[in-house]
Design a protein around this motif. Structure first.
Motif, PDB file in Angstrom:
ATOM      1  N   ASP A  38      87.435  71.828  27.140  1.00 59.44           N
ATOM      2  CA  ASP A  38      86.146  72.498  27.023  1.00 59.44           C
ATOM      3  C   ASP A  38      85.111  71.717  27.837  1.00 59.44           C
ATOM      4  OD1 ASP A  38      83.749  73.684  26.301  1.00 59.44           O
ATOM      5  OD2 ASP A  38      84.257  73.805  24.168  1.00 59.44           O
ATOM      6  N   THR A  39      84.672  72.270  28.949  1.00 61.42           N
ATOM      7  CA  THR A  39      83.711  71.580  29.822  1.00 61.42           C
ATOM      8  C   THR A  39      82.438  72.395  30.021  1.00 61.42           C
ATOM      9  OG1 THR A  39      84.748  72.498  31.825  1.00 61.42           O
ATOM     10  CG2 THR A  39      85.528  70.335  31.052  1.00 61.42           C
ATOM     11  N   ASN A  40      82.135  73.296  29.095  1.00 56.69           N
ATOM     12  CA  ASN A  40      80.922  74.103  29.189  1.00 56.69           C
ATOM     13  C   ASN A  40      79.713  73.279  28.740  1.00 56.69           C
ATOM     14  OD1 ASN A  40      81.927  76.932  29.877  1.00 56.69           O
ATOM     15  ND2 ASN A  40      83.215  76.394  28.124  1.00 56.69           N
ATOM     16  N   VAL A  41      78.838  72.941  29.671  1.00 55.51           N
ATOM     17  CA  VAL A  41      77.652  72.148  29.332  1.00 55.51           C
ATOM     18  C   VAL A  41      76.470  72.533  30.216  1.00 55.51           C
ATOM     19  CG1 VAL A  41      78.992  70.105  28.640  1.00 55.51           C
ATOM     20  CG2 VAL A  41      78.111  70.273  30.971  1.00 55.51           C
ATOM     21  N   GLN A 283      71.433  65.751  35.965  1.00 57.49           N
ATOM     22  CA  GLN A 283      72.321  64.604  36.082  1.00 57.49           C
ATOM     23  C   GLN A 283      71.982  63.466  35.119  1.00 57.49           C
ATOM     24  OE1 GLN A 283      70.036  65.501  38.557  1.00 57.49           O
ATOM     25  NE2 GLN A 283      68.673  63.963  37.684  1.00 57.49           N
ATOM     26  N   ASP A 284      73.030  62.670  34.834  1.00 58.15           N
ATOM     27  CA  ASP A 284      72.872  61.471  34.023  1.00 58.15           C
ATOM     28  C   ASP A 284      73.750  60.389  34.634  1.00 58.15           C
ATOM     29  OD1 ASP A 284      72.068  59.848  31.832  1.00 58.15           O
ATOM     30  OD2 ASP A 284      73.959  60.281  30.825  1.00 58.15           O
ATOM     31  N   VAL A 285      73.156  59.246  34.961  1.00 58.69           N
ATOM     32  CA  VAL A 285      73.905  58.143  35.551  1.00 58.69           C
ATOM     33  C   VAL A 285      74.247  57.142  34.460  1.00 58.69           C
ATOM     34  CG1 VAL A 285      73.881  56.282  37.255  1.00 58.69           C
ATOM     35  CG2 VAL A 285      72.762  58.467  37.769  1.00 58.69           C
ATOM     36  N   TYR A 286      75.542  56.848  34.323  1.00 57.02           N
ATOM     37  CA  TYR A 286      76.008  55.894  33.317  1.00 57.02           C
ATOM     38  C   TYR A 286      76.302  54.567  34.006  1.00 57.02           C
ATOM     39  CZ  TYR A 286      78.842  53.733  29.685  1.00 57.02           C
ATOM     40  OH  TYR A 286      79.344  52.869  28.748  1.00 57.02           O
ATOM     41  N   GLY A 287      75.574  53.499  33.587  1.00 59.39           N
ATOM     42  CA  GLY A 287      75.695  52.236  34.301  1.00 59.39           C
ATOM     43  C   GLY A 287      75.205  52.419  35.719  1.00 59.39           C
ATOM     44  N   THR A 288      76.001  51.983  36.683  1.00 53.67           N
ATOM     45  CA  THR A 288      75.681  52.235  38.092  1.00 53.67           C
ATOM     46  C   THR A 288      76.874  52.828  38.837  1.00 53.67           C
ATOM     47  OG1 THR A 288      76.309  49.950  38.685  1.00 53.67           O
ATOM     48  CG2 THR A 288      73.969  50.384  38.225  1.00 53.67           C
ATOM     49  N   VAL A 290      78.967  55.737  37.461  1.00 47.81           N
ATOM     50  CA  VAL A 290      79.423  57.065  37.033  1.00 47.81           C
ATOM     51  C   VAL A 290      78.222  58.001  36.982  1.00 47.81           C
ATOM     52  CG1 VAL A 290      80.398  58.424  35.141  1.00 47.81           C
ATOM     53  CG2 VAL A 290      81.374  56.183  35.694  1.00 47.81           C
ATOM     54  N   ILE A 291      78.388  59.212  37.513  1.00 45.94           N
ATOM     55  CA  ILE A 291      77.328  60.214  37.419  1.00 45.94           C
ATOM     56  C   ILE A 291      77.910  61.505  36.854  1.00 45.94           C
ATOM     57  CG2 ILE A 291      77.646  60.934  39.844  1.00 45.94           C
ATOM     58  CD1 ILE A 291      74.571  61.519  39.846  1.00 45.94           C
ATOM     59  N   ALA A 292      77.245  62.016  35.828  1.00 45.71           N
ATOM     60  CA  ALA A 292      77.614  63.298  35.229  1.00 45.71           C
ATOM     61  C   ALA A 292      76.517  64.300  35.529  1.00 45.71           C
ATOM     62  CB  ALA A 292      77.797  63.152  33.722  1.00 45.71           C
ATOM     63  N   ARG A 293      76.865  65.547  35.678  1.00 45.23           N
ATOM     64  CA  ARG A 293      75.871  66.607  35.882  1.00 45.23           C
ATOM     65  C   ARG A 293      76.543  67.937  35.588  1.00 45.23           C
ATOM     66  NH1 ARG A 293      79.514  64.680  39.601  1.00 45.23           N
ATOM     67  NH2 ARG A 293      79.708  65.960  41.461  1.00 45.23           N
ATOM     68  N   HIS A 294      75.755  69.000  35.565  1.00 51.10           N
ATOM     69  CA  HIS A 294      76.347  70.313  35.449  1.00 51.10           C
ATOM     70  C   HIS A 294      76.257  71.005  36.811  1.00 51.10           C
ATOM     71  CE1 HIS A 294      72.086  71.695  34.691  1.00 51.10           C
ATOM     72  NE2 HIS A 294      72.495  72.584  35.576  1.00 51.10           N
ATOM     73  N   ALA A 295      77.087  72.004  36.993  1.00 48.64           N
ATOM     74  CA  ALA A 295      76.985  72.892  38.155  1.00 48.64           C
ATOM     75  C   ALA A 295      77.560  74.234  37.747  1.00 48.64           C
ATOM     76  CB  ALA A 295      77.741  72.324  39.359  1.00 48.64           C
ATOM     77  N   TYR A 296      77.171  75.274  38.471  1.00 49.02           N
ATOM     78  CA  TYR A 296      77.569  76.629  38.108  1.00 49.02           C
ATOM     79  C   TYR A 296      78.843  77.010  38.867  1.00 49.02           C
ATOM     80  CZ  TYR A 296      72.888  76.500  36.214  1.00 49.02           C
ATOM     81  OH  TYR A 296      71.770  76.137  35.513  1.00 49.02           O
ATOM     82  N   GLY A 302      79.450  81.870  37.469  1.00 48.65           N
ATOM     83  CA  GLY A 302      78.205  81.143  37.234  1.00 48.65           C
ATOM     84  C   GLY A 302      78.125  80.399  35.929  1.00 48.65           C
ATOM     85  N   ALA A 303      79.239  80.191  35.235  1.00 50.30           N
ATOM     86  CA  ALA A 303      79.232  79.426  33.991  1.00 50.30           C
ATOM     87  C   ALA A 303      78.882  77.969  34.290  1.00 50.30           C
ATOM     88  CB  ALA A 303      80.595  79.499  33.312  1.00 50.30           C
ATOM     89  N   PRO A 304      77.974  77.355  33.516  1.00 49.14           N
ATOM     90  CA  PRO A 304      77.627  75.947  33.743  1.00 49.14           C
ATOM     91  C   PRO A 304      78.730  75.034  33.217  1.00 49.14           C
ATOM     92  CG  PRO A 304      76.409  76.791  31.859  1.00 49.14           C
ATOM     93  CD  PRO A 304      77.177  77.959  32.431  1.00 49.14           C
ATOM     94  N   LYS A 305      79.208  74.146  34.079  1.00 50.47           N
ATOM     95  CA  LYS A 305      80.338  73.290  33.748  1.00 50.47           C
ATOM     96  C   LYS A 305      80.003  71.816  33.968  1.00 50.47           C
ATOM     97  CE  LYS A 305      83.490  76.497  32.851  1.00 50.47           C
ATOM     98  NZ  LYS A 305      84.324  76.529  31.637  1.00 50.47           N
ATOM     99  N   LEU A 306      80.716  70.967  33.253  1.00 48.39           N
ATOM    100  CA  LEU A 306      80.553  69.524  33.381  1.00 48.39           C
ATOM    101  C   LEU A 306      81.287  69.005  34.608  1.00 48.39           C
ATOM    102  CD1 LEU A 306      79.756  66.711  32.187  1.00 48.39           C
ATOM    103  CD2 LEU A 306      81.932  66.786  30.926  1.00 48.39           C
TER     104      LEU A 306
END
Length: 321
Positions: A38-41, A283-288, A290-296, A302-306
């Protein structure tokens, strides 16, 4: 035979040398992690829990949506943070209804996890940033710490999209804000984890700017302000992009790669999406690293995914992935 073998060896050496040269001149960007489950975010906040190693992702949605993974790749959905509305929400954002919560941010400090979040309505500056805490994410027991800061039609800023960072000297700072009002920064008390003084504007951008994430990289000596520019929330019609500027001080000024102050619209784009993923941001940067974000997702209408990637730094001290 020896002559042919010699030619092949020389050709092999030449090809290997060319590949090495290209890898130096044109560094290979890290592949986006191959996530499953499940990566819907939307607007993900990523953290690795101490002791357990479990990866947690908090995101926009009813009651604050929660995903977790024990291996960092396969994600499952956990219970939401709020099952009912704290009474103070209506005092600061009277038009807000239900349990819709925006843009959480998770920060670990002195044995406690601090989860910031936003309450607002689309197109309004009547907003508030709230806070809940826990000493164990896996334990699932959160304590409401109430309102952190708020905004209304009389304030210069919009109180949404909080993000916490620690400066080189140990001081805590919170960046927040969005759109025409710009991105602001304020100092945070290490005891209350709430603002202690005034807020200062550090970035603006016509056409949209929000979702700040502030990171200090001790290897480069710079503070990096990651932002989402453009328009979100429109599926594959979204124009979100991840951009960045940097400063030698947490309060700025922040400059992009061309030396333009982010207060004057500067922002160097590092991710504008591709044929499979449109409108990366939140986006969210963890430490220096790793970067997490959503994209469609184009494949999923067009579902927003992690999306999560390794974050790298070039020889000039700028991030890429």
């Amino acid at each position: 035979m020896m002559k042919i073998s010699s030619k092949r060896s020389k050709l092999t050496i030449l090809l290997l040398s060319l590949m090495l040269l290209l890898s130096v001149v044109f560094p290979v960007n890290a592949a986006t992690w191959n996530l499953t489950g499940d990566t819907n975010v939307h607007d993900p906040a990523y953290i690795v829990e101490n002791g357990t190693g479990t990866r947690w992702v908090f995101s926009t949605g009813e009651g604050i949506q929660v995903l977790y993974s024990t291996d960092g790749v396969n994600y499952k959905r956990s219970g939401k943070i709020f099952n009912s509305r704290p009474s103070w929400w209506s005092n600061y954002v009277p038009n807000h209804t239900g349990l819709d919560v925006w843009a959480p941010d998770i920060y670990y400090y002195n044995g406690t996890y601090y989860l910031y979040y936003s309450i607002s309505t689309f197109g309004s500056k009547i907003s508030a940033i709230g806070l809940v805490t826990t000493t164990s994410i896996s334990g699932g027991v959160w304590t409401d710490k109430g309102m952190v800061t708020y905004s209304n039609n009389s304030t210069n800023y919009n109180a949404i999209d909080a993000n916490i960072t620690q400066a080189a000297n140990g001081a805590l700072w919170m960046v927040f804000g969005s759109w025409s009002n710009g991105i602001y920064i304020t100092s945070i008390s290490s005891s209350t984890m709430k603002p202690t003084g005034n807020s200062y504007r550090i970035a603006t951008k016509s056409g949209g700017i929000e979702g700040p994430s502030l990171v200090y990289n001790s290897n480069t000596g710079y503070y990096y302000l990651f932002v989402s520019i453009g328009v979100c929330c429109s599926g594959t019609s979204s124009t979100y992009k991840v951009a960045v500027g940097r400063s030698t001080s947490p309060t700025g000024p922040y400059y992009d790669k061309n030396g333009i102050d982010m207060k004057n619209g500067g922002a160097s784009v590092i991710d504008s999406g591709n044929g499979a993923w449109v409108g990366p941001g939140g986006q969210d940067v963890y430490g220096t690293n790793v970067i997490a974000r959503h994209a469609y997702s184009v494949a999923e209408n067009g579902a927003p995914k992690l999306l999560i990637s390794d974050l790298y730094w070039d020889s000039n001290g700028w991030p890429y992935y």
